[in-house]
Design an enzyme around this catalytic site. Sequence first.
Site, short mmCIF file in Angstrom:
data_model
loop_
_atom_site.label_atom_id
_atom_site.label_comp_id
_atom_site.label_asym_id
_atom_site.label_seq_id
_atom_site.Cartn_x
_atom_site.Cartn_y
_atom_site.Cartn_z
N HIS A 59 -33.28 -43.17 59.59
CA HIS A 59 -32.23 -42.62 60.45
C HIS A 59 -32.88 -41.56 61.33
O HIS A 59 -33.27 -40.50 60.86
CB HIS A 59 -31.14 -42.01 59.55
CG HIS A 59 -29.86 -41.72 60.24
ND1 HIS A 59 -28.96 -42.71 60.59
CD2 HIS A 59 -29.31 -40.56 60.67
CE1 HIS A 59 -27.91 -42.16 61.18
NE2 HIS A 59 -28.12 -40.85 61.25
N LYS A 119 -22.07 -43.29 67.40
CA LYS A 119 -22.77 -42.13 67.97
C LYS A 119 -24.24 -42.51 68.09
O LYS A 119 -24.80 -43.13 67.18
CB LYS A 119 -22.55 -40.95 67.03
CG LYS A 119 -23.50 -39.79 67.14
CD LYS A 119 -22.82 -38.53 66.56
CE LYS A 119 -23.75 -37.64 65.79
NZ LYS A 119 -23.11 -36.39 65.38
N LYS A 146 -28.13 -41.10 68.74
CA LYS A 146 -28.98 -39.91 68.69
C LYS A 146 -30.02 -40.04 69.80
O LYS A 146 -30.91 -40.90 69.72
CB LYS A 146 -29.69 -39.86 67.34
CG LYS A 146 -28.73 -39.60 66.19
CD LYS A 146 -28.24 -38.19 66.27
CE LYS A 146 -27.62 -37.70 65.00
NZ LYS A 146 -27.10 -36.35 65.14
N ASP A 193 -25.43 -37.74 70.74
CA ASP A 193 -25.77 -36.43 70.16
C ASP A 193 -27.22 -36.13 70.53
O ASP A 193 -28.14 -36.89 70.16
CB ASP A 193 -25.60 -36.48 68.64
CG ASP A 193 -25.72 -35.10 68.00
OD1 ASP A 193 -26.02 -34.12 68.72
OD2 ASP A 193 -25.51 -34.99 66.78
N GLU A 203 -22.57 -34.55 72.62
CA GLU A 203 -22.67 -33.56 71.54
C GLU A 203 -23.93 -32.72 71.68
O GLU A 203 -25.03 -33.26 71.79
CB GLU A 203 -22.64 -34.30 70.19
CG GLU A 203 -22.68 -33.41 68.98
CD GLU A 203 -22.41 -34.16 67.67
OE1 GLU A 203 -21.79 -35.25 67.72
OE2 GLU A 203 -22.82 -33.66 66.61
N ASP A 247 -21.98 -28.41 68.31
CA ASP A 247 -22.22 -28.64 66.87
C ASP A 247 -23.11 -27.51 66.33
O ASP A 247 -22.60 -26.54 65.77
CB ASP A 247 -22.84 -30.03 66.67
CG ASP A 247 -23.06 -30.35 65.20
OD1 ASP A 247 -22.58 -29.59 64.35
OD2 ASP A 247 -23.73 -31.36 64.88
N LYS A 266 -18.03 -28.71 60.17
CA LYS A 266 -18.84 -29.13 59.02
C LYS A 266 -18.60 -28.07 57.95
O LYS A 266 -18.74 -26.87 58.23
CB LYS A 266 -20.33 -29.20 59.36
CG LYS A 266 -20.69 -30.42 60.20
CD LYS A 266 -22.16 -30.47 60.57
CE LYS A 266 -22.41 -31.67 61.49
NZ LYS A 266 -23.72 -31.65 62.11
N GLU A 288 -17.07 -38.39 61.43
CA GLU A 288 -18.29 -39.18 61.25
C GLU A 288 -18.69 -39.14 59.76
O GLU A 288 -19.86 -39.03 59.44
CB GLU A 288 -19.42 -38.65 62.14
CG GLU A 288 -19.69 -37.17 61.93
CD GLU A 288 -20.83 -36.61 62.77
OE1 GLU A 288 -21.33 -37.29 63.67
OE2 GLU A 288 -21.22 -35.45 62.49
C1 MUC Z 1 -25.59 -34.02 63.55
O1 MUC Z 1 -26.21 -33.30 64.29
O2 MUC Z 1 -24.49 -34.29 63.93
C2 MUC Z 1 -24.46 -36.23 61.83
C3 MUC Z 1 -24.48 -37.57 62.04
C4 MUC Z 1 -25.80 -37.95 62.18
O3 MUC Z 1 -26.24 -39.07 62.39
O4 MUC Z 1 -26.58 -36.84 62.08
C5 MUC Z 1 -25.80 -35.75 61.67
C6 MUC Z 1 -26.18 -34.45 62.23
MG MG Z 2 -24.59 -33.14 65.80
#
Ligand code: MUC
Ligand code: MG
Length: 375
Positions: A19, A164, A166, A195, A221, A246, A270, A324
Amino acid sequence: MNIHSVDVYILDLPTVRPHQLAMHTITEQTIVVACVRDEDGVEGWAEVATIGGASYGESTPEAIKVNIDRYIAPLVIGRNPIRFGKIMNDVAKQVRGNHFAKALVESAVVDLAARQRSIPAYELFGGKIHDSLPVAWTLASGDTGKDIEEAKEFLRQKRHNIFKLKIGIGDPKKNVAHVLAIKQAVGDKARLTVDINQAWDEDTANACIPALEEGGISMIEQPLPAWNHEGMARLAARYRVPILADEGATSIQEVFHIAKHRAGNSIALKVCKAGGLTATKQTAAIAEGAGLGLYGGTMIESDLGTAVCASVYATIPEFKFGTELFGPLLFKDSIAVDGIRFENFEVVIPDGSGFGLEIDREKVKHYSREKGDLT
Ligand code: MUC
Ligand code: MG
Protein backbone atom coordinates in the site's frame (compact mmCIF):
# COMPACT_ATOMS: atom_id res chain seq x y z
CA MET A 1 -15.11 -2.05 39.55
CA ASN A 2 -11.93 -0.06 39.19
CA ILE A 3 -9.07 -0.53 36.75
CA HIS A 4 -6.49 -3.03 37.93
CA SER A 5 -4.04 -3.20 34.99
CA VAL A 6 -3.13 -1.61 31.66
CA ASP A 7 -1.14 -3.71 29.14
CA VAL A 8 0.10 -2.47 25.78
CA TYR A 9 1.24 -4.65 22.87
CA ILE A 10 2.85 -3.74 19.55
CA LEU A 11 1.75 -6.00 16.68
CA ASP A 12 2.99 -6.27 13.09
CA LEU A 13 0.33 -7.64 10.72
CA PRO A 14 0.86 -8.46 7.04
CA THR A 15 -1.25 -6.73 4.36
CA VAL A 16 -2.89 -8.33 1.31
CA ARG A 17 -0.84 -6.15 -1.05
CA PRO A 18 1.72 -3.32 -0.80
CA HIS A 19 0.00 0.00 0.00
CA GLN A 20 1.92 2.96 -1.36
CA LEU A 21 1.79 6.39 0.31
CA ALA A 22 3.98 9.44 -0.26
CA MET A 23 6.30 8.66 2.65
CA HIS A 24 6.10 4.88 2.97
CA THR A 25 4.89 1.66 1.35
CA ILE A 26 3.03 -0.57 3.81
CA THR A 27 3.59 -4.34 3.47
CA GLU A 28 3.26 -4.99 7.18
CA GLN A 29 1.08 -2.65 9.23
CA THR A 30 2.02 -1.90 12.83
CA ILE A 31 -0.80 -1.52 15.34
CA VAL A 32 -0.68 -0.83 19.06
CA VAL A 33 -3.25 -2.63 21.20
CA ALA A 34 -4.18 -1.93 24.82
CA CYS A 35 -5.97 -4.20 27.29
CA VAL A 36 -7.40 -2.54 30.41
CA ARG A 37 -8.60 -5.03 33.04
CA ASP A 38 -10.79 -4.35 36.09
CA GLU A 39 -10.54 -6.03 39.50
CA ASP A 40 -13.11 -8.67 38.41
CA GLY A 41 -11.12 -9.55 35.28
CA VAL A 42 -13.47 -7.77 32.83
CA GLU A 43 -11.38 -6.45 29.94
CA GLY A 44 -11.54 -3.40 27.66
CA TRP A 45 -9.56 -3.55 24.42
CA ALA A 46 -8.62 -0.87 21.90
CA GLU A 47 -6.20 -0.23 19.04
CA VAL A 48 -4.44 2.62 17.27
CA ALA A 49 -2.38 2.29 14.10
CA THR A 50 0.61 4.26 12.87
CA ILE A 51 1.97 4.45 9.34
CA GLY A 52 5.63 3.91 8.47
CA GLY A 53 7.22 4.31 11.91
CA ALA A 54 8.06 8.00 12.36
CA SER A 55 7.55 8.91 8.69
CA TYR A 56 3.83 9.81 8.73
CA GLY A 57 3.41 11.39 12.16
CA GLU A 58 5.24 12.04 15.37
CA SER A 59 3.71 9.15 17.34
CA THR A 60 5.66 5.94 16.79
CA PRO A 61 4.41 2.57 18.05
CA GLU A 62 7.36 2.26 20.41
CA ALA A 63 6.81 5.75 21.89
CA ILE A 64 3.08 5.05 22.33
CA LYS A 65 3.86 1.93 24.38
CA VAL A 66 6.63 3.48 26.50
CA ASN A 67 4.66 6.63 27.26
CA ILE A 68 1.56 4.67 28.29
CA ASP A 69 3.54 2.18 30.40
CA ARG A 70 5.56 4.84 32.14
CA TYR A 71 3.41 7.99 32.32
CA ILE A 72 -0.26 7.27 31.55
CA ALA A 73 -1.01 3.83 33.06
CA PRO A 74 -0.14 4.92 36.64
CA LEU A 75 -2.75 7.73 36.32
CA VAL A 76 -5.42 5.26 35.17
CA ILE A 77 -4.92 2.31 37.51
CA GLY A 78 -7.29 2.30 40.50
CA ARG A 79 -9.82 4.58 38.74
CA ASN A 80 -13.48 3.91 37.83
CA PRO A 81 -13.66 3.53 34.01
CA ILE A 82 -17.04 5.24 33.67
CA ARG A 83 -15.29 8.43 34.82
CA PHE A 84 -13.20 8.38 31.64
CA GLY A 85 -13.74 12.12 31.18
CA LYS A 86 -12.11 12.91 34.52
CA ILE A 87 -9.40 10.26 34.04
CA MET A 88 -8.37 11.72 30.67
CA ASN A 89 -8.58 15.28 32.00
CA ASP A 90 -6.14 14.28 34.76
CA VAL A 91 -3.91 12.57 32.16
CA ALA A 92 -3.94 15.76 30.05
CA LYS A 93 -2.59 17.74 33.01
CA GLN A 94 0.39 15.39 33.44
CA VAL A 95 1.15 14.29 29.87
CA ARG A 96 1.59 16.72 26.98
CA GLY A 97 0.82 15.81 23.37
CA ASN A 98 0.89 12.04 22.89
CA HIS A 99 -2.47 12.02 21.13
CA PHE A 100 -2.18 8.45 19.86
CA ALA A 101 -1.29 7.12 23.33
CA LYS A 102 -4.15 9.08 24.92
CA ALA A 103 -6.60 7.89 22.24
CA LEU A 104 -5.58 4.28 22.85
CA VAL A 105 -6.00 4.52 26.61
CA GLU A 106 -9.29 6.43 26.51
CA SER A 107 -10.72 3.96 23.99
CA ALA A 108 -9.74 0.91 26.05
CA VAL A 109 -11.22 2.51 29.20
CA VAL A 110 -14.44 3.30 27.30
CA ASP A 111 -14.62 -0.30 26.02
CA LEU A 112 -14.28 -1.53 29.60
CA ALA A 113 -16.89 0.92 30.97
CA ALA A 114 -19.34 -0.16 28.26
CA ARG A 115 -18.65 -3.88 28.78
CA GLN A 116 -19.20 -3.54 32.52
CA ARG A 117 -22.72 -2.36 31.61
CA SER A 118 -23.22 -4.70 28.60
CA ILE A 119 -23.90 -1.75 26.30
CA PRO A 120 -22.26 -0.67 23.02
CA ALA A 121 -19.58 2.02 23.46
CA TYR A 122 -21.53 4.40 21.21
CA GLU A 123 -24.20 4.65 23.94
CA LEU A 124 -21.64 6.56 26.05
CA PHE A 125 -21.38 9.16 23.24
CA GLY A 126 -25.06 9.90 22.71
CA GLY A 127 -26.04 6.72 20.87
CA LYS A 128 -25.73 5.83 17.22
CA ILE A 129 -27.29 7.90 14.46
CA HIS A 130 -26.09 5.57 11.69
CA ASP A 131 -26.27 1.77 11.41
CA SER A 132 -23.68 1.86 8.62
CA LEU A 133 -21.57 4.45 6.81
CA PRO A 134 -20.23 4.76 3.24
CA VAL A 135 -16.68 3.42 2.97
CA ALA A 136 -13.98 4.40 0.48
CA TRP A 137 -11.09 2.17 -0.63
CA THR A 138 -7.62 3.49 -1.35
CA LEU A 139 -6.25 2.41 -4.73
CA ALA A 140 -2.55 2.41 -3.89
CA SER A 141 -0.96 -0.52 -5.69
CA GLY A 142 1.26 1.95 -7.56
CA ASP A 143 0.08 0.65 -10.98
CA THR A 144 -2.71 2.22 -13.11
CA GLY A 145 -3.84 -1.08 -14.69
CA LYS A 146 -4.02 -2.88 -11.34
CA ASP A 147 -5.84 0.05 -9.72
CA ILE A 148 -8.47 0.05 -12.51
CA GLU A 149 -8.95 -3.72 -12.15
CA GLU A 150 -9.27 -3.36 -8.36
CA ALA A 151 -11.80 -0.52 -8.67
CA LYS A 152 -13.95 -2.40 -11.21
CA GLU A 153 -13.91 -5.57 -9.11
CA PHE A 154 -14.96 -3.73 -5.92
CA LEU A 155 -17.73 -1.91 -7.79
CA ARG A 156 -18.97 -5.28 -9.09
CA GLN A 157 -18.88 -6.72 -5.54
CA LYS A 158 -20.73 -3.62 -4.21
CA ARG A 159 -17.84 -3.21 -1.78
CA HIS A 160 -16.77 0.36 -2.62
CA ASN A 161 -17.95 3.15 -4.92
CA ILE A 162 -15.64 5.82 -3.49
CA PHE A 163 -11.93 5.49 -4.28
CA LYS A 164 -9.03 7.50 -2.94
CA LEU A 165 -5.76 7.73 -4.85
CA LYS A 166 -2.45 8.37 -3.14
CA ILE A 167 -0.56 10.75 -5.40
CA GLY A 168 2.11 12.23 -3.19
CA ILE A 169 4.97 10.21 -4.65
CA GLY A 170 6.49 10.55 -8.14
CA ASP A 171 5.95 13.02 -10.97
CA PRO A 172 2.84 15.16 -10.24
CA LYS A 173 1.84 15.44 -13.95
CA LYS A 174 2.08 11.66 -14.43
CA ASN A 175 0.05 11.20 -11.25
CA VAL A 176 -2.68 13.48 -12.57
CA ALA A 177 -2.79 11.42 -15.78
CA HIS A 178 -2.99 8.23 -13.65
CA VAL A 179 -5.97 9.65 -11.70
CA LEU A 180 -7.77 10.79 -14.83
CA ALA A 181 -7.26 7.40 -16.53
CA ILE A 182 -8.90 5.70 -13.55
CA LYS A 183 -11.73 8.24 -13.48
CA GLN A 184 -12.34 7.61 -17.16
CA ALA A 185 -12.39 3.84 -16.61
CA VAL A 186 -14.95 3.95 -13.76
CA GLY A 187 -17.00 6.91 -15.05
CA ASP A 188 -19.98 8.01 -12.98
CA LYS A 189 -20.19 4.70 -11.13
CA ALA A 190 -17.64 5.88 -8.55
CA ARG A 191 -16.44 9.00 -6.79
CA LEU A 192 -12.67 9.57 -6.88
CA THR A 193 -10.64 11.59 -4.39
CA VAL A 194 -6.89 12.18 -4.14
CA ASP A 195 -4.60 12.33 -1.08
CA ILE A 196 -1.28 14.09 -1.57
CA ASN A 197 -0.12 13.56 2.03
CA GLN A 198 1.55 17.04 2.15
CA ALA A 199 3.84 16.36 -0.82
CA TRP A 200 3.07 19.39 -3.03
CA ASP A 201 4.11 23.01 -2.73
CA GLU A 202 1.60 25.69 -3.71
CA ASP A 203 2.93 26.02 -7.29
CA THR A 204 2.57 22.29 -7.87
CA ALA A 205 -0.93 22.37 -6.38
CA ASN A 206 -1.90 25.21 -8.74
CA ALA A 207 -0.42 23.30 -11.68
CA CYS A 208 -2.34 20.08 -10.89
CA ILE A 209 -5.68 20.98 -9.29
CA PRO A 210 -7.33 22.55 -12.40
CA ALA A 211 -7.00 19.28 -14.37
CA LEU A 212 -8.25 17.23 -11.42
CA GLU A 213 -11.20 19.59 -10.94
CA GLU A 214 -11.98 19.51 -14.65
CA GLY A 215 -11.73 15.70 -14.63
CA GLY A 216 -14.44 15.38 -11.96
CA ILE A 217 -12.29 14.53 -8.93
CA SER A 218 -14.48 15.12 -5.90
CA MET A 219 -12.02 16.09 -3.15
CA ILE A 220 -8.32 16.99 -2.71
CA GLU A 221 -6.82 15.80 0.59
CA GLN A 222 -3.89 17.57 2.29
CA PRO A 223 -2.13 18.87 -0.85
CA LEU A 224 0.25 21.12 1.12
CA PRO A 225 2.45 20.55 4.19
CA ALA A 226 0.54 20.34 7.47
CA TRP A 227 1.90 23.72 8.65
CA ASN A 228 0.81 25.64 5.56
CA HIS A 229 -2.66 26.79 6.63
CA GLU A 230 -2.33 30.03 4.63
CA GLY A 231 -1.60 28.11 1.43
CA MET A 232 -4.55 25.79 2.11
CA ALA A 233 -6.77 28.87 2.56
CA ARG A 234 -5.66 30.22 -0.85
CA LEU A 235 -6.41 26.88 -2.54
CA ALA A 236 -9.79 26.58 -0.83
CA ALA A 237 -10.72 30.10 -1.98
CA ARG A 238 -9.52 29.54 -5.54
CA TYR A 239 -11.03 26.16 -6.48
CA ARG A 240 -14.53 24.67 -6.48
CA VAL A 241 -13.27 21.20 -5.61
CA PRO A 242 -13.27 20.70 -1.80
CA ILE A 243 -9.84 20.93 -0.12
CA LEU A 244 -9.62 18.62 2.90
CA ALA A 245 -7.23 19.03 5.84
CA ASP A 246 -5.88 15.78 7.32
CA GLU A 247 -2.32 16.00 8.72
CA GLY A 248 -2.93 19.75 9.26
CA ALA A 249 -5.94 19.12 11.51
CA THR A 250 -4.62 17.22 14.52
CA SER A 251 -6.21 19.01 17.48
CA ILE A 252 -9.39 20.89 18.33
CA GLN A 253 -7.33 24.10 18.37
CA GLU A 254 -5.99 23.46 14.85
CA VAL A 255 -9.45 22.63 13.57
CA PHE A 256 -10.79 25.85 15.06
CA HIS A 257 -7.94 27.74 13.34
CA ILE A 258 -8.73 26.03 10.02
CA ALA A 259 -12.41 26.88 10.42
CA LYS A 260 -11.67 30.51 11.28
CA HIS A 261 -9.25 31.05 8.38
CA ARG A 262 -10.99 28.67 5.94
CA ALA A 263 -7.65 26.82 5.59
CA GLY A 264 -9.54 24.05 3.79
CA ASN A 265 -13.27 23.55 3.65
CA SER A 266 -13.38 20.03 5.04
CA ILE A 267 -11.70 17.95 7.75
CA ALA A 268 -10.65 14.30 8.09
CA LEU A 269 -11.50 13.00 11.55
CA LYS A 270 -9.22 10.38 13.08
CA VAL A 271 -9.62 9.19 16.66
CA CYS A 272 -5.85 8.76 17.12
CA LYS A 273 -4.81 12.18 15.85
CA ALA A 274 -7.53 13.96 17.84
CA GLY A 275 -6.35 12.21 21.02
CA GLY A 276 -9.45 10.13 21.65
CA LEU A 277 -13.16 9.59 21.21
CA THR A 278 -14.18 12.65 23.24
CA ALA A 279 -11.82 14.89 21.25
CA THR A 280 -13.16 13.38 17.99
CA LYS A 281 -16.69 14.42 18.96
CA GLN A 282 -15.42 17.90 19.89
CA THR A 283 -13.61 18.18 16.54
CA ALA A 284 -16.75 17.16 14.71
CA ALA A 285 -18.76 19.78 16.60
CA ILE A 286 -16.33 22.56 15.65
CA ALA A 287 -16.50 21.47 12.00
CA GLU A 288 -20.29 21.25 12.08
CA GLY A 289 -20.58 24.70 13.66
CA ALA A 290 -18.28 26.16 11.01
CA GLY A 291 -19.99 24.40 8.10
CA LEU A 292 -16.93 22.31 7.20
CA GLY A 293 -17.53 18.95 5.49
CA LEU A 294 -16.44 15.85 7.42
CA TYR A 295 -14.63 12.71 6.32
CA GLY A 296 -14.34 9.66 8.59
CA GLY A 297 -10.61 9.02 8.32
CA THR A 298 -8.43 6.00 9.09
CA MET A 299 -4.79 5.35 9.96
CA ILE A 300 -5.41 1.87 8.51
CA GLU A 301 -6.45 0.21 11.73
CA SER A 302 -7.37 -3.48 11.83
CA ASP A 303 -10.83 -4.69 12.92
CA LEU A 304 -10.46 -3.52 16.53
CA GLY A 305 -9.23 0.01 15.75
CA THR A 306 -11.82 0.30 12.98
CA ALA A 307 -14.56 -0.67 15.47
CA VAL A 308 -13.30 2.10 17.79
CA CYS A 309 -13.60 4.70 14.99
CA ALA A 310 -16.89 3.31 13.66
CA SER A 311 -18.44 3.48 17.14
CA VAL A 312 -17.84 7.21 17.49
CA TYR A 313 -18.43 8.08 13.81
CA ALA A 314 -21.86 6.40 14.21
CA THR A 315 -22.79 9.17 16.68
CA ILE A 316 -21.83 12.08 14.37
CA PRO A 317 -24.71 13.50 12.27
CA GLU A 318 -23.15 13.94 8.83
CA PHE A 319 -20.16 12.76 6.83
CA LYS A 320 -20.25 14.76 3.61
CA PHE A 321 -17.46 12.61 2.15
CA GLY A 322 -18.34 9.29 3.85
CA THR A 323 -15.59 7.35 5.60
CA GLU A 324 -12.49 5.41 4.65
CA LEU A 325 -12.77 2.73 7.34
CA PHE A 326 -11.51 0.04 4.94
CA GLY A 327 -8.55 -0.99 7.17
CA PRO A 328 -9.69 -4.54 7.97
CA LEU A 329 -9.90 -5.31 4.24
CA LEU A 330 -6.21 -4.52 3.75
CA PHE A 331 -5.04 -6.94 6.47
CA LYS A 332 -4.36 -10.61 5.75
CA ASP A 333 -5.47 -11.61 9.24
CA SER A 334 -7.51 -10.30 12.17
CA ILE A 335 -7.07 -10.19 15.95
CA ALA A 336 -10.87 -10.30 16.32
CA VAL A 337 -12.95 -13.49 16.36
CA ASP A 338 -15.70 -11.88 14.25
CA GLY A 339 -14.45 -8.98 12.17
CA ILE A 340 -16.12 -5.81 10.99
CA ARG A 341 -18.77 -6.37 8.28
CA PHE A 342 -18.89 -4.51 4.96
CA GLU A 343 -22.16 -4.50 3.01
CA ASN A 344 -23.57 -2.65 0.07
CA PHE A 345 -20.73 -0.07 -0.18
CA GLU A 346 -20.86 0.58 3.58
CA VAL A 347 -19.12 -0.38 6.81
CA VAL A 348 -21.56 -1.79 9.35
CA ILE A 349 -21.36 -0.34 12.88
CA PRO A 350 -20.79 -3.22 15.35
CA ASP A 351 -23.58 -3.50 17.94
CA GLY A 352 -22.21 -5.76 20.69
CA SER A 353 -20.91 -4.67 24.11
CA GLY A 354 -18.10 -2.11 24.06
CA PHE A 355 -16.74 -1.83 20.54
CA GLY A 356 -18.61 -5.02 19.69
CA LEU A 357 -15.69 -7.34 18.94
CA GLU A 358 -14.35 -10.41 20.70
CA ILE A 359 -10.56 -10.46 20.81
CA ASP A 360 -8.64 -13.56 19.70
CA ARG A 361 -5.88 -13.64 22.34
CA GLU A 362 -3.88 -16.26 20.44
CA LYS A 363 -3.73 -13.93 17.44
CA VAL A 364 -2.65 -11.02 19.64
CA LYS A 365 0.09 -13.26 21.05
CA HIS A 366 1.08 -14.47 17.59
CA TYR A 367 1.58 -11.02 16.08
CA SER A 368 2.84 -9.27 19.22
CA ARG A 369 6.48 -8.19 19.49
CA GLU A 370 6.29 -8.88 23.25
CA LYS A 371 5.56 -12.61 22.95
CA GLY A 372 6.04 -13.56 26.58
CA ASP A 373 3.87 -11.25 28.60
CA LEU A 374 0.30 -11.75 27.27
CA THR A 375 -1.52 -13.25 30.24
C1 MUC B 1 -4.08 9.18 5.19
O1 MUC B 1 -3.29 10.07 5.06
O2 MUC B 1 -5.21 9.47 4.96
C2 MUC B 1 -5.76 6.67 5.06
C3 MUC B 1 -6.10 5.93 3.98
C4 MUC B 1 -4.93 5.54 3.35
O3 MUC B 1 -4.81 4.86 2.34
O4 MUC B 1 -3.88 6.05 4.04
C5 MUC B 1 -4.34 6.62 5.23
C6 MUC B 1 -3.62 7.82 5.68
MG1 MG C 1 -4.82 11.57 4.45
